[in-house]
Motif scaffolding. Structure first.
Motif, PDB file in Angstrom:
ATOM      1  N   GLY A 179     -17.758  -9.412  -0.332  1.00 51.82           N
ATOM      2  CA  GLY A 179     -16.480  -9.269   0.360  1.00 51.82           C
ATOM      3  C   GLY A 179     -15.298 -10.039  -0.191  1.00 51.82           C
ATOM      4  O   GLY A 179     -14.166  -9.606  -0.024  1.00 51.82           O
ATOM      5  N   ARG A 216     -17.058  -8.664  -7.285  1.00 55.33           N
ATOM      6  CA  ARG A 216     -15.967  -9.642  -7.111  1.00 55.33           C
ATOM      7  C   ARG A 216     -14.920  -9.445  -8.187  1.00 55.33           C
ATOM      8  O   ARG A 216     -13.830  -9.990  -8.118  1.00 55.33           O
ATOM      9  N   LYS A 243      -0.619   4.313  -1.307  1.00 59.79           N
ATOM     10  CA  LYS A 243      -1.538   5.439  -1.415  1.00 59.79           C
ATOM     11  C   LYS A 243      -2.885   5.055  -0.806  1.00 59.79           C
ATOM     12  O   LYS A 243      -3.340   3.914  -0.986  1.00 59.79           O
ATOM     13  N   GLN A 263     -10.423   5.109   2.853  1.00 54.54           N
ATOM     14  CA  GLN A 263      -9.383   5.108   3.883  1.00 54.54           C
ATOM     15  C   GLN A 263      -9.029   6.534   4.297  1.00 54.54           C
ATOM     16  O   GLN A 263      -8.844   6.826   5.477  1.00 54.54           O
ATOM     17  N   GLY A 278     -14.428  -3.438  -3.402  1.00 54.12           N
ATOM     18  CA  GLY A 278     -13.019  -3.557  -3.754  1.00 54.12           C
ATOM     19  C   GLY A 278     -12.192  -2.309  -3.550  1.00 54.12           C
ATOM     20  O   GLY A 278     -11.098  -2.184  -4.107  1.00 54.12           O
ATOM     21  N   SER A 279     -12.695  -1.361  -2.736  1.00 51.19           N
ATOM     22  CA  SER A 279     -11.975  -0.093  -2.606  1.00 51.19           C
ATOM     23  C   SER A 279     -11.272   0.062  -1.259  1.00 51.19           C
ATOM     24  O   SER A 279     -10.974   1.176  -0.841  1.00 51.19           O
ATOM     25  N   GLY A 280     -11.054  -1.050  -0.578  1.00 49.95           N
ATOM     26  CA  GLY A 280     -10.184  -0.991   0.596  1.00 49.95           C
ATOM     27  C   GLY A 280     -10.866  -0.688   1.922  1.00 49.95           C
ATOM     28  O   GLY A 280     -10.250  -0.092   2.818  1.00 49.95           O
ATOM     29  N   LYS A 281     -12.078  -1.137   2.078  1.00 50.50           N
ATOM     30  CA  LYS A 281     -12.779  -0.866   3.337  1.00 50.50           C
ATOM     31  C   LYS A 281     -12.157  -1.644   4.512  1.00 50.50           C
ATOM     32  O   LYS A 281     -12.169  -1.166   5.637  1.00 50.50           O
ATOM     33  N   THR A 282     -11.625  -2.813   4.220  1.00 45.70           N
ATOM     34  CA  THR A 282     -11.090  -3.626   5.322  1.00 45.70           C
ATOM     35  C   THR A 282      -9.946  -2.892   6.025  1.00 45.70           C
ATOM     36  O   THR A 282      -9.934  -2.786   7.261  1.00 45.70           O
ATOM     37  N   ARG A 299     -11.577  -4.966  -8.931  1.00 48.20           N
ATOM     38  CA  ARG A 299     -11.223  -4.540  -7.588  1.00 48.20           C
ATOM     39  C   ARG A 299      -9.910  -3.772  -7.562  1.00 48.20           C
ATOM     40  O   ARG A 299      -9.002  -4.032  -8.341  1.00 48.20           O
ATOM     41  N   CYS A 300      -9.890  -2.825  -6.654  1.00 45.22           N
ATOM     42  CA  CYS A 300      -8.653  -2.099  -6.376  1.00 45.22           C
ATOM     43  C   CYS A 300      -8.064  -1.465  -7.647  1.00 45.22           C
ATOM     44  O   CYS A 300      -6.865  -1.547  -7.899  1.00 45.22           O
ATOM     45  N   ASP A 354     -12.227 -11.289  -1.820  1.00 43.42           N
ATOM     46  CA  ASP A 354     -11.225 -10.539  -2.575  1.00 43.42           C
ATOM     47  C   ASP A 354     -10.274 -11.543  -3.206  1.00 43.42           C
ATOM     48  O   ASP A 354      -9.341 -12.020  -2.559  1.00 43.42           O
ATOM     49  N   TYR A 367       0.853  -1.192   0.000  1.00 45.85           N
ATOM     50  CA  TYR A 367       0.000   0.000   0.000  1.00 45.85           C
ATOM     51  C   TYR A 367       0.893   1.247   0.000  1.00 45.85           C
ATOM     52  O   TYR A 367       1.686   1.434   0.913  1.00 45.85           O
TER      53      TYR A 367
HETATM   54  N1  LIG Z   1      -4.434   1.621  -0.150  1.00 44.87           N
HETATM   55  C1  LIG Z   1      -4.327   0.478  -0.798  1.00 44.87           C
HETATM   56  N2  LIG Z   1      -3.326   0.264  -1.685  1.00 44.87           N
HETATM   57  C2  LIG Z   1      -3.221  -0.901  -2.358  1.00 44.87           C
HETATM   58  N3  LIG Z   1      -4.068  -1.920  -2.224  1.00 44.87           N
HETATM   59  C3  LIG Z   1      -5.100  -1.754  -1.371  1.00 44.87           C
HETATM   60  C4  LIG Z   1      -5.282  -0.569  -0.621  1.00 44.87           C
HETATM   61  N4  LIG Z   1      -6.370  -0.720   0.150  1.00 44.87           N
HETATM   62  C5  LIG Z   1      -6.854  -1.941  -0.095  1.00 44.87           C
HETATM   63  N5  LIG Z   1      -6.093  -2.562  -1.011  1.00 44.87           N
HETATM   64  C6  LIG Z   1      -6.330  -3.922  -1.561  1.00 44.87           C
HETATM   65  O1  LIG Z   1      -7.521  -3.837  -2.340  1.00 44.87           O
HETATM   66  C7  LIG Z   1      -8.232  -5.064  -2.300  1.00 44.87           C
HETATM   67  C8  LIG Z   1      -9.686  -4.813  -1.946  1.00 44.87           C
HETATM   68  O2  LIG Z   1      -9.779  -4.371  -0.613  1.00 44.87           O
HETATM   69  P1  LIG Z   1     -10.968  -4.803   0.333  1.00 44.87           P
HETATM   70  O3  LIG Z   1     -11.174  -6.270   0.247  1.00 44.87           O
HETATM   71  O4  LIG Z   1     -10.737  -4.222   1.659  1.00 44.87           O
HETATM   72  O5  LIG Z   1     -12.194  -4.086  -0.410  1.00 44.87           O
HETATM   73  P2  LIG Z   1     -13.656  -3.780   0.130  1.00 44.87           P
HETATM   74  O6  LIG Z   1     -13.913  -2.353  -0.104  1.00 44.87           O
HETATM   75  O7  LIG Z   1     -13.807  -4.296   1.515  1.00 44.87           O
HETATM   76  O8  LIG Z   1     -14.518  -4.649  -0.892  1.00 44.87           O
HETATM   77  P3  LIG Z   1     -15.969  -5.342  -0.699  1.00 44.87           P
HETATM   78  O9  LIG Z   1     -16.980  -4.249  -0.734  1.00 44.87           O
HETATM   79  O10 LIG Z   1     -16.071  -6.248  -1.865  1.00 44.87           O
HETATM   80  O11 LIG Z   1     -15.934  -6.054   0.618  1.00 44.87           O
HETATM   81  C9  LIG Z   1      -7.495  -5.933  -1.299  1.00 44.87           C
HETATM   82  O12 LIG Z   1      -6.681  -6.832  -2.007  1.00 44.87           O
HETATM   83  C10 LIG Z   1      -6.652  -4.954  -0.518  1.00 44.87           C
HETATM   84  O13 LIG Z   1      -5.481  -5.530  -0.001  1.00 44.87           O
END
Ligand SMILES: Nc1ncnc2c1ncn2[C@@H]1O[C@H](COP(=O)(O)OP(=O)(O)OP(=O)(O)O)[C@@H](O)[C@H]1O
Length: 689
Positions: free
Chosen positions: A568, A595, A275, A280, A300-304, A598-599, A570, A273
């Motif tokens: 969710g 699915r 950026k 986030q 797929g936009s990094g909520k976790t 993503r990202c 990934d 990561y």
């Molecule tokens: N800042 C970042 N830079 C690079 N990769 C990232 C970043 N944040 C998250 N990712 C990667 O992006 C992918 C998607 O993240 P994540 O699973 O958290 O999405 P999500 O928003 O929870 O999706 P969903 O709504 O499907 O649950 C993961 O592989 C994660 O590691």
């Protein structure tokens, strides 16, 4: 069609000469000249459940093949179906059967399955005429031997020699784990919760669960393995973000601004990561400021990481005590998610970001041995990742005390608060020892947040919670190219094979509506020499994990799934999602197609729209497509405008979507619980937990 014809049918599918190409214009509105006929059948043609049942049993167990259809057969079948006796003379996919296949003896088991919640939808579409007595009768038969039990040999998969075999023939129609911490569908189709402890003590719900999932790899490379962000990652910056609520802290623009400890920063770097994503940028400072949050951002936009990083940062700052063995563990953080595979994924992320710290994350979920879950917990637990049923069981067993809980996270929060899981979540927050909402920090994340659910969330959140909306709440990810094809029920398999052949080895998830259809389609694709595996709630947990592993590794590039895999997950390199069946709810559609793409990577989603059964989703689908700047087929618009959908008003999102924080609107907060207008999640699967 005689029994012997089945074999030939499987091995020589009727393929159209059309080979689809994944180009937007080729799939839109049949512009390429390809015709996707509406199914000319009457409503009884939708009554495919028993036909599937029939096919699954007699087609595979007896080595017969899939049949193609013709109008004459269809008519005959229809005539038979109007007799009103399910299981009589019906086959899958409009093939038509002249004789009663169900008098072959074993009634295999789809009868009981159809009583599962996932199949309730199917009932709506055609199972409704089934008589209760028949159901009971067949339920009884099914429990002694499933359709994929000893009668059916494993089928060869694709050219690589993979085999597809659903259920492991353990004699349990539920794949051996049902009854333990799982939802039990009552006769009314409503779910109730079955205590896992009860199940394990040997009640009648099923055999004891013994599955112990293999530990994840411990080496650093595996822990930090990740895939690359895609070409559209930087475009995230252009998405509008709206924060509502009072005194929101400003967004941060870089990881450095978050001022996290060195170990966390190292882990972020090792995870690749560099950026922040928009969710986030906004969520991290909000959580660091101790505020409650409801955040909605595209799939797929990094909520976790948006919730994990600030929680871990807090824990580190608070000088968390190193975890050690204790009979009663008191985690500081509880994260809940609706499916086993998803919670496991979240756990792996938590483990990754907490690497090298004294924070210990633990995961527990249904379908695995309860004793194993307890052993994991007693060794020390700061962050507990759990599916709801297993969590409640562990709490009931007094292995977890809640007094120290400072962070409660509901991932896929709209799902966690709907009628399936909402009652369980309410139980959780009223468990003895659980700090009140004023005393804990509650965080909710999802890509979709229907208004009704937002209102319910008020019960869990402090009144001054902040709401972050990245882009349009409930909107689809724009990196997914969406195509809607009009395909009648009985042309779907052909179309699917065409598309998959064209796709080649690219990873593809195929969503279907029911568990038995997942088995059926997976088996069918294997017969077509397309390496396929499947995931759904009737598979044992071991099989589910194996399936996911085979899909992730590329061993089986096609994964047929029910809604249990919609949210969710990934998985690297999923380039295509195919909705063989469209879901009943548009939110589900958004999650499924998420699915892929993503990202910042791009992806493609193709959905088969059958006007006979999918008209109800036409309006919200048009809205989703146009909001995501996708082509909207004229025929779909036509259907959308001619279909009345209660609660949906074309231009505004009515109560199907929430475009904003509902506190801004005139909607009143319902504090009494689940309102009568709240619809159950129509894709209530099976063993979510
Ligand atoms: N800042 C970042 N830079 C690079 N990769 C990232 C970043 N944040 C998250 N990712 C990667 O992006 C992918 C998607 O993240 P994540 O699973 O958290 O999405 P999500 O928003 O929870 O999706 P969903 O709504 O499907 O649950 C993961 O592989 C994660 O590691």
């Amino acid at each position: 069609m005689g029994d012997e014809d089945w074999e030939a049918e499987i091995s020589k599918p009727h393929m159209s000469s059309y080979v689809p190409v994944f180009e937007k214009d080729r799939y839109s509105s049949g512009a390429n000249g390809d015709t996707f006929n509406r199914t000319p059948a009457s409503s009884s043609d939708m009554d495919d459940g028993p036909r599937r049942d029939h096919f699954m049993r007699s087609g595979f167990a007896s080595g017969r093949s899939l049949g193609n259809r013709d109008a004459g057969e269809s008519n005959k079948r229809e005539n038979l179906s109007t007799i009103g006796s399910f299981g009589v003379g019906k086959g899958f996919a409009n093939r038509g059967f002249l004789n009663n296949k169900f008098d072959e003896g074993d009634s295999s088991g789809f009868w009981r399955e159809s009583n599962d919640s996932e199949d309730n939808q199917t009932q709506d579409r055609g199972f409704s005429r089934r008589g209760g007595n028949e159901l009971e009768q067949h339920e009884g038969t099914q429990r002694t031997g499933g359709p994929f039990g000893s009668k059916r040999p494993p089928l060869s998969g694709g050219g690589n020699g993979d085999t597809y075999q659903s259920r492991s023939g353990n004699g349990s129609g539920r794949g051996g784990y049902k009854g333990l911490n799982e939802e039990v569908v009552t006769g009314s189709g409503k779910k109730s919760w079955k205590s896992e402890a009860e199940g394990e003590s040997g009640d009648t719900q099923g055999p004891k669960v013994t599955y112990i999932p293999p530990p994840p790899p411990e080496d650093e490379d595996s822990i930090f393995a990740h895939y690359q962000t895609g070409i559209n990652f930087d475009k995230y910056d252009t998405i509008l973000v709206e924060v509502s609520g009072h005194d929101a802290p400003p967004a941060i623009l870089t990881f450095e601004e978050a001022n996290l400890c060195q170990t966390l920063n190292n882990n972020i770097a090792k995870a690749g990561y560099t950026k922040l994503t928009p969710v986030q940028k906004y969520s991290i400072p909000i959580i660091l400021a101790g505020r409650d949050l409801m955040a909605c951002a595209q799939t797929g936009s990094g909520k976790t990481a948006a919730f994990l990083l600030p929680i871990l940062a807090h824990m580190m700052r608070d000088g968390i005590t190193a975890s050690r063995f204790k009979e009663l563990q008191e985690p500081e953080c509880i994260i809940v998610a609706p499916t086993r595979e998803l919670i496991n994924q979240i756990y792996l992320e938590a483990r990754k970001f907490s690497f090298g710290t004294c924070v210990r994350a633990v995961v527990v979920y249904g379908g695995t041995q309860l004793g194993h879950s307890i052993r994991q917990i007693v060794q020390g637990c700061n962050v507990l990742c759990a599916t709801p049923g297993r969590l409640m069981d562990i709490i009931g067993k007094q292995k977890i005390g809640l007094k120290q809980v400072k962070y409660l996270v509901l991932d896929e929060a709209d799902r966690m608060l709907d009628m399936g899981f909402g009652p369980e979540m309410k139980k959780l927050i009223s468990c003895p020892g659980m700090p009140s909402k004023e005393q804990r920090q509650t965080l909710m994340f999802s890509a979709t947040f229907p208004e009704e659910i937002q209102r319910l969330a008020g019960e869990f959140l402090k009144s001054n919670y902040l709401f972050v909306a990245v882009g349009q709440v409930g909107g689809a990810c724009r990196d997914v190219q969406q195509t809607i094809l009009q395909v009648g029920q009985y042309s779907k398999r052909e179309k699917l094979v065409e598309i998959l052949r064209n796709i080649g080895d690219e990873r593809t998830m195929v969503f279907v509506e029911t568990k038995k259809k997942a088995d059926f389609i997976a088996t069918f694709l294997c017969q077509e020499k397309i390496s396929t595996t499947s995931i759904h709630g009737d598979r044992e947990q071991r099989e589910r994990e194996q399936a996911l592993g085979d899909f992730r590794s590329g061993k089986c590039p096609v994964l047929v799934a029910t809604s249990v895999a919609a949210r969710g997950l990934d998985i690297e390199n999923v380039q295509h999602v195919i909705n063989f069946d469209l879901p009943s709810a548009i939110d589900e559609y958004v999650h499924r197609i998420g699915r892929t793409g993503r990202c910042g990577n791009t992806g493609r989603a193709v959905s088969f729209f059958d006007p006979e059964s999918d008209s109800h989703i036409a309006q919200p689908l048009v809205k989703i497509l146009s909001d995501a700047q996708q082509d909207v087929p004229a025929w779909l618009e036509e259907i959308a405008f001619s279909t009345f959908v209660p609660g949906f008003s074309g231009s505004t999102r009515g109560n199907v979507f929430a475009s904003v924080d509902t506190r801004k609107g005139k909607s009143t907060l319902n504090t009494t619980g689940f309102s009568s207008s709240q619809t159950p999640n129509p894709v209530d699967d099976e063993s979510w937990d």
